[in-house]
Design a protein around this motif. Structure first.
Motif, short mmCIF file in Angstrom:
data_model
loop_
_atom_site.label_atom_id
_atom_site.label_comp_id
_atom_site.label_asym_id
_atom_site.label_seq_id
_atom_site.Cartn_x
_atom_site.Cartn_y
_atom_site.Cartn_z
N ALA A 106 20.97 -19.48 54.18
CA ALA A 106 20.27 -18.78 53.56
C ALA A 106 19.12 -18.26 54.22
CB ALA A 106 19.75 -19.76 52.35
N ASP A 107 18.82 -18.39 55.37
CA ASP A 107 17.60 -17.62 56.04
C ASP A 107 18.13 -17.28 57.54
OD1 ASP A 107 15.19 -17.13 57.50
OD2 ASP A 107 14.22 -17.86 55.76
N VAL A 108 18.67 -15.99 57.80
CA VAL A 108 19.28 -15.53 58.96
C VAL A 108 18.59 -14.45 59.78
CG1 VAL A 108 21.40 -16.38 58.07
CG2 VAL A 108 20.56 -14.03 57.72
N PRO A 109 18.96 -14.43 61.08
CA PRO A 109 18.37 -13.15 61.80
C PRO A 109 19.31 -12.26 61.34
CG PRO A 109 18.85 -15.31 63.13
CD PRO A 109 19.51 -15.37 61.92
N GLU A 110 18.96 -10.95 61.93
CA GLU A 110 19.75 -9.71 61.55
C GLU A 110 21.15 -9.87 62.15
OE1 GLU A 110 18.18 -6.54 63.83
OE2 GLU A 110 17.54 -7.54 65.46
N LYS A 111 22.19 -9.17 61.55
CA LYS A 111 23.45 -9.01 61.97
C LYS A 111 24.17 -10.45 62.08
CE LYS A 111 22.36 -5.34 65.26
NZ LYS A 111 22.44 -4.73 66.66
N THR A 112 23.63 -11.31 61.36
CA THR A 112 24.25 -12.83 61.30
C THR A 112 25.31 -12.87 60.15
OG1 THR A 112 22.27 -13.60 62.29
CG2 THR A 112 23.90 -15.34 61.20
#
Length: 396
Positions: free
Chosen positions: A49-55
């Motif tokens: 639910a909380d991710v870095p970009e492009k994940t």
């Protein structure tokens, strides 16, 4: 969890996510039958639910039929995800499906509640360093359902009623599990006046109340209700209408009411000698909607953009020329925040909302921020001063 185990879990998650939508016809759940629910969204969540970009993110949508009737014409969709325009997600697999069926459980036979699990995947957009954006996604499930209510009504001749001194009591409908529940205001016994052994054709009102007892919404604000009787007892939609063994009429839910009513009329065309108990079945057919939402936060790590490192220019030469970073936020949002700077401390709001880091503000924009603050002070505006005081702003 160590790094090696983390990588294994992530790899397994990606393998599962790559499978896309699943649609198990024979999927079942041990969920108990609910009196006031039908097909429900048992789970709607994004992982992670909380991710870095492009994940890559897997969306889990689980629907369970907690009522006692089969859900038909089931349509589901996952909405509000930007797949076009700037900062868009990329998708793998479908994000909507129509005309599904989900079986109901049956406690008497031991059949468990029907279940559908959907697992589409999406990949987060490319964001610039320091940018953090929460994306809210909506699940929308609509389906056709029915609720069945059964009861017995008692017909009694006037003479029998007077002789026995019987008291009238409310007639209760025994409802099947579903979000729409049914009731009637009819009272037992229904007394008929007979002359010479022949029952009069007197009409008795049979009003049906439909209540939205679930947590969703009735699609179209209308429930189709039908009343079925035995051959001895007849029913009509209208008081002076055609009588038969069945009649139907819509019940309108106007103005967002949780319950509404429509009336039918019943009669016994033959003779009633003493007392007679007869069955009545009331059925409600309707389309129902369930909705849920979940949020995924994407954190930018790329180069460039609003919070990029300094290019060598000193802070005094950097001004609020937003054309250079308008692609990082919608132009209207930037205008709105900046236009509030002279009245409500809009620069501080940029920081509090995560659009501008405090370190960037202090390192690069102190002079510009102080200038905006001083202009606000000169205009006697009510501004939040704590943030500006920390920067050491001085009045001109």
């Amino acid at each position: 969890m160590n790094i090696t185990n983390s990588k294994i879990v992530l790899a397994l998650m990606i393998i599962v996510a790559a499978s896309g939508c699943t649609d198990p016809e024979n999927g079942s759940s041990d969920v108990q039958i609910s009196q006031t629910e039908g097909l429900v969204i048992d789970e709607f969540a994004a992982f992670p639910a909380d991710v870095p970009e492009k994940t890559q993110v897997q969306i889990d949508l689980v629907m369970v039929n907690k009522g006692e009737r089969e859900a038909t014409n089931v349509d589901w969709s996952i909405e509000n995800i930007p797949f076009e325009g700037s900062r868009t997600w990329s998708k793998e697999g479908g994000f909507e499906q129509q005309n599904l069926r989900v079986a109901a459980g049956n406690p008497e036979t031991g059949q468990q509640a029907g279940r559908r699990s959907i697992h589409p995947t999406i990949s987060a957009p490319d964001l610039s360093q320091g940018l953090s954006i929460p994306y809210t996604m909506n699940a929308n499930v609509t389906y056709d359902y029915s609720t069945i209510g059964v009861t017995d009504v008692t017909l009694m001749s006037r003479s029998q009623y007077q002789e026995t001194g019987t008291s009238k009591s409310s007639v209760s409908l025994d409802n099947s599990g579903g979000p729409i529940q049914l009731e009637t205001d009819t009272r037992n016994p229904i007394v008929y006046y007979s002359t010479g052994g022949s029952t009069s054709v007197q009409n008795s009102r049979f009003c049906v109340t439909a209540e939205n007892a679930g947590t969703g919404n009735i699609v179209g604000d209308s429930v189709d209700v039908s009343v079925e009787t035995s051959g001895t007892l007849e029913v009509s939609e209208q008081r002076d209408g055609d009588y038969g063994t069945a009649a139907s009429a819509p019940i309108q839910f106007i103005g967002g009411r949780s319950s509404s009513q429509n009336c039918f009329y019943i009669k016994a065309p033959g003779s009633v000698s003493g007392q007679l108990t007869l069955p009545i079945t009331v059925r409600a057919d309707y389309r129902y909607q369930m909705m849920d939402s979940t949020t995924v936060t994407v954190n930018g790590r790329g180069e460039g953009g609003l919070n990029a490192p300094d290019s060598g220019d000193d802070s005094s030469s950097w001004t609020w020329n937003y054309d250079s970073w308008a692609d990082e936020r919608e132009q209207a949002q930037i205008d709105a925040f900046w236009n509030t700077a002279s009245g409500t401390g809009g620069v501080a709001e940029l920081v509090s909302e995560g659009y501008l880091s405090e370190s960037d503000a202090e390192d690069r924009n102190a002079e510009t921020i102080c200038s905006a603050y001083n202009e606000a002070e000169q205009d006697d505006a009510d501004v939040e001063t704590s943030f500006y005081d920390e920067l050491g702003c001085q009045e001109d």
